[in-house]
Motif scaffolding. Structure first.
Motif, mmCIF file in Angstrom:
data_model
loop_
_atom_site.group_PDB
_atom_site.id
_atom_site.type_symbol
_atom_site.label_atom_id
_atom_site.label_comp_id
_atom_site.label_asym_id
_atom_site.label_seq_id
_atom_site.Cartn_x
_atom_site.Cartn_y
_atom_site.Cartn_z
ATOM 1 N N MET A 249 0.841 -1.199 0.000
ATOM 2 C CA MET A 249 0.000 0.000 0.000
ATOM 3 C C MET A 249 0.877 1.251 0.000
ATOM 4 O O MET A 249 1.850 1.330 0.734
ATOM 5 C CB MET A 249 -0.869 -0.039 1.265
ATOM 6 C CG MET A 249 -1.728 1.180 1.444
ATOM 7 S SD MET A 249 -2.728 1.015 2.973
ATOM 8 C CE MET A 249 -2.558 2.643 3.664
ATOM 9 N N MET A 250 0.519 2.243 -0.857
ATOM 10 C CA MET A 250 1.286 3.500 -0.857
ATOM 11 C C MET A 250 0.970 4.258 0.429
ATOM 12 O O MET A 250 -0.146 4.214 0.923
ATOM 13 C CB MET A 250 0.854 4.364 -2.031
ATOM 14 C CG MET A 250 1.310 3.860 -3.367
ATOM 15 S SD MET A 250 0.571 4.855 -4.651
ATOM 16 C CE MET A 250 1.692 6.238 -4.690
ATOM 17 N N ALA A 251 1.959 4.970 0.965
ATOM 18 C CA ALA A 251 1.720 5.695 2.226
ATOM 19 C C ALA A 251 1.929 7.193 2.022
ATOM 20 O O ALA A 251 2.710 7.604 1.161
ATOM 21 C CB ALA A 251 2.675 5.185 3.295
ATOM 22 N N SER B 268 0.935 3.998 10.879
ATOM 23 C CA SER B 268 1.599 3.676 9.616
ATOM 24 C C SER B 268 3.059 3.275 9.870
ATOM 25 O O SER B 268 3.674 3.734 10.831
ATOM 26 C CB SER B 268 1.528 4.916 8.714
ATOM 27 O OG SER B 268 2.685 5.051 7.962
ATOM 28 N N ARG C 207 -8.635 3.821 5.014
ATOM 29 C CA ARG C 207 -7.519 3.155 4.333
ATOM 30 C C ARG C 207 -7.505 3.591 2.868
ATOM 31 O O ARG C 207 -6.470 3.918 2.299
ATOM 32 C CB ARG C 207 -7.664 1.627 4.430
ATOM 33 C CG ARG C 207 -6.350 0.912 4.291
ATOM 34 C CD ARG C 207 -6.431 -0.575 4.610
ATOM 35 N NE ARG C 207 -7.121 -0.868 5.843
ATOM 36 C CZ ARG C 207 -8.211 -1.656 5.944
ATOM 37 N NH1 ARG C 207 -8.717 -2.233 4.877
ATOM 38 N NH2 ARG C 207 -8.784 -1.880 7.107
ATOM 39 N N GLY C 208 -8.694 3.643 2.282
ATOM 40 C CA GLY C 208 -8.805 4.080 0.884
ATOM 41 C C GLY C 208 -8.400 5.544 0.727
ATOM 42 O O GLY C 208 -7.632 5.889 -0.176
ATOM 43 N N THR D 271 -4.677 5.946 0.853
ATOM 44 C CA THR D 271 -4.031 5.433 -0.373
ATOM 45 C C THR D 271 -4.198 6.454 -1.509
ATOM 46 O O THR D 271 -3.254 6.731 -2.258
ATOM 47 C CB THR D 271 -4.658 4.080 -0.780
ATOM 48 O OG1 THR D 271 -4.558 3.199 0.322
ATOM 49 C CG2 THR D 271 -3.964 3.469 -1.983
ATOM 50 N N ALA E 13 -1.879 9.411 -0.988
ATOM 51 C CA ALA E 13 -0.478 9.096 -1.311
ATOM 52 C C ALA E 13 -0.230 9.146 -2.818
ATOM 53 O O ALA E 13 0.900 9.375 -3.258
ATOM 54 C CB ALA E 13 -0.126 7.717 -0.758
ATOM 55 N N SER E 14 -1.289 8.939 -3.593
ATOM 56 C CA SER E 14 -1.098 8.868 -5.055
ATOM 57 C C SER E 14 -1.283 10.231 -5.736
ATOM 58 O O SER E 14 -1.050 10.365 -6.931
ATOM 59 C CB SER E 14 -2.105 7.872 -5.656
ATOM 60 O OG SER E 14 -3.393 8.483 -5.654
ATOM 61 N N TRP F 128 -13.052 7.624 -2.178
ATOM 62 C CA TRP F 128 -12.053 6.926 -1.359
ATOM 63 C C TRP F 128 -11.387 5.791 -2.110
ATOM 64 O O TRP F 128 -10.382 5.246 -1.664
ATOM 65 C CB TRP F 128 -12.692 6.439 -0.058
ATOM 66 C CG TRP F 128 -13.438 5.121 -0.172
ATOM 67 C CD1 TRP F 128 -13.007 3.917 0.291
ATOM 68 C CD2 TRP F 128 -14.699 4.879 -0.783
ATOM 69 N NE1 TRP F 128 -13.938 2.947 0.011
ATOM 70 C CE2 TRP F 128 -14.992 3.510 -0.657
ATOM 71 C CE3 TRP F 128 -15.634 5.697 -1.431
ATOM 72 C CZ2 TRP F 128 -16.153 2.930 -1.155
ATOM 73 C CZ3 TRP F 128 -16.788 5.125 -1.924
ATOM 74 C CH2 TRP F 128 -17.036 3.769 -1.784
ATOM 75 N N GLU F 129 -11.955 5.428 -3.284
ATOM 76 C CA GLU F 129 -11.313 4.383 -4.088
ATOM 77 C C GLU F 129 -10.510 4.973 -5.251
ATOM 78 O O GLU F 129 -10.012 4.236 -6.085
ATOM 79 C CB GLU F 129 -12.378 3.427 -4.626
ATOM 80 C CG GLU F 129 -13.043 2.635 -3.509
ATOM 81 C CD GLU F 129 -14.141 1.708 -4.017
ATOM 82 O OE1 GLU F 129 -14.092 0.511 -3.717
ATOM 83 O OE2 GLU F 129 -15.050 2.204 -4.721
#
Ligand code: NDP
Length: 254
Positions: free
Chosen positions: A1-3, A29, A227-228, A231, A234-235, A247-248
């Protein structure tokens, strides 16, 4: 998972719901921020600091600032506290999560309620933290836009999308929807205006989440939503600044 690799993060409305879970997951994290500012308007209250302390490891890099996001002197006090703590490094990531709902319909709403929902959901911490974000953007030694350099993330909702205009008859919620549509416009304008300063801005819809606001009827657990969200954060990059995502990571119409 990207953080999210931000050095410092501030979350408004972090004593319950999505804000609380954002702080919990950031602190847990493998690469936690050096400074997490968990803000809430009543830190000494039963749902304030103590609750967060109970949830987190004693070594969590957690600090408290108490802004009521409709009270400008209180926000300014929090800005001073955060600035003095961070010295000259500035704040990397501001998550404007605090929000209020309103179920007022066309017939039941009154102007006072409309204005009070706007004060929290639209005005909030719009201006006061910008100098700290600018400082972080300049000092980060990073190019391009990202949440690790400097970013404002506004927690929005699909219900504020004019393009979708979802379920009006089932959930009229005029003050809430109008305030979130206005917050979306603010996000879009900020993204254009702050791009040159190296600050990313985006709006994120967390899904329909089981919290006090989302109610038990909601299909999505707060852990899953957050969590979504993390992620997606982070992107984010230059290409996705000024967007409205769920969130997705799916793009939503404004
Ligand atoms: P909750 O009602 O569980 O929590 C709201 C948080 O906002 C609380 O911490 C509350 O603090 C804080 N808050 C409200 N007003 C102020 C204020 N004036 N100053 C400081 N803090 C304030 O809501 P959620 O966690 O569900 O919602 C978080 C965000 O997500 C909101 O912006 C909401 O609009 C958005 N959202 C939520 C959805 C859901 O299904 N849950 C769906 C779509 C969007 P206090 O305890 O002091 O009242």
């Amino acid at each position: 998972m990207m953080a999210v690799l931000a050095r410092s993060v501030l979350v408004t409305g972090s004593n319950r719901g999505i804000g609380l879970e954002l702080v919990r997951q950031l602190a847990a994290s493998p690469w936690p921020p050096h400074h997490i500012f968990a803000t809430c308007r009543h830190p000494e209250g039963p749902r304030g600091k103590r609750r967060l302390h109970d949830l987190l490891e004693p070594s969590s890099p957690l600090l408290f600032a108490p802004p009521d996001t409709v009270n400008v002197p209180s926000i300014q006090g929090a800005v001073r506290a955060v600035d003095s703590h961070l010295k000259d490094q500035g704040l990397n990531l501001l998550i404007n999560n605090a929000g209020v709902s309103s179920h007022a319909t066309l017939h039941s709403l009154d102007s006072q309620e409309m204005l009070s929902v706007f004060a929290t959901n639209v005005v909030g911490t719009l201006q006061e933290f910008l100098p700290l974000l600018e400082k972080a953007a300049k000092g980060a030694g990073k190019e391009g836009l990202s949440c690790s350099r400097a970013a404002v993330i506004n927690v929005s909702t699909k219900l504020g999308s004019i393009g979708l205009c979802l379920g009006v008859l089932q959930a009229p919620m005029y003050p809430y929807r109008a305030s979130k549509a206005a917050q979306n416009m603010v996000t879009r304008c900020l993204a254009v205006e702050l791009q040159e300063k190296g600050i990313l801005c985006a709006a994120i819809h967390p899904g329909w989440v089981k919290t006090d606001m989302g109610t038990e009827e909601a299909p999505l657990m707060v852990e899953h939503s957050v969590r979504g969200i993390l992620t997606v954060l982070a992107s984010l990059s230059q290409d996705t600044s000024g967007t409205f995502l769920d969130w997705e990571g799916n793009s939503l119409p404004w």
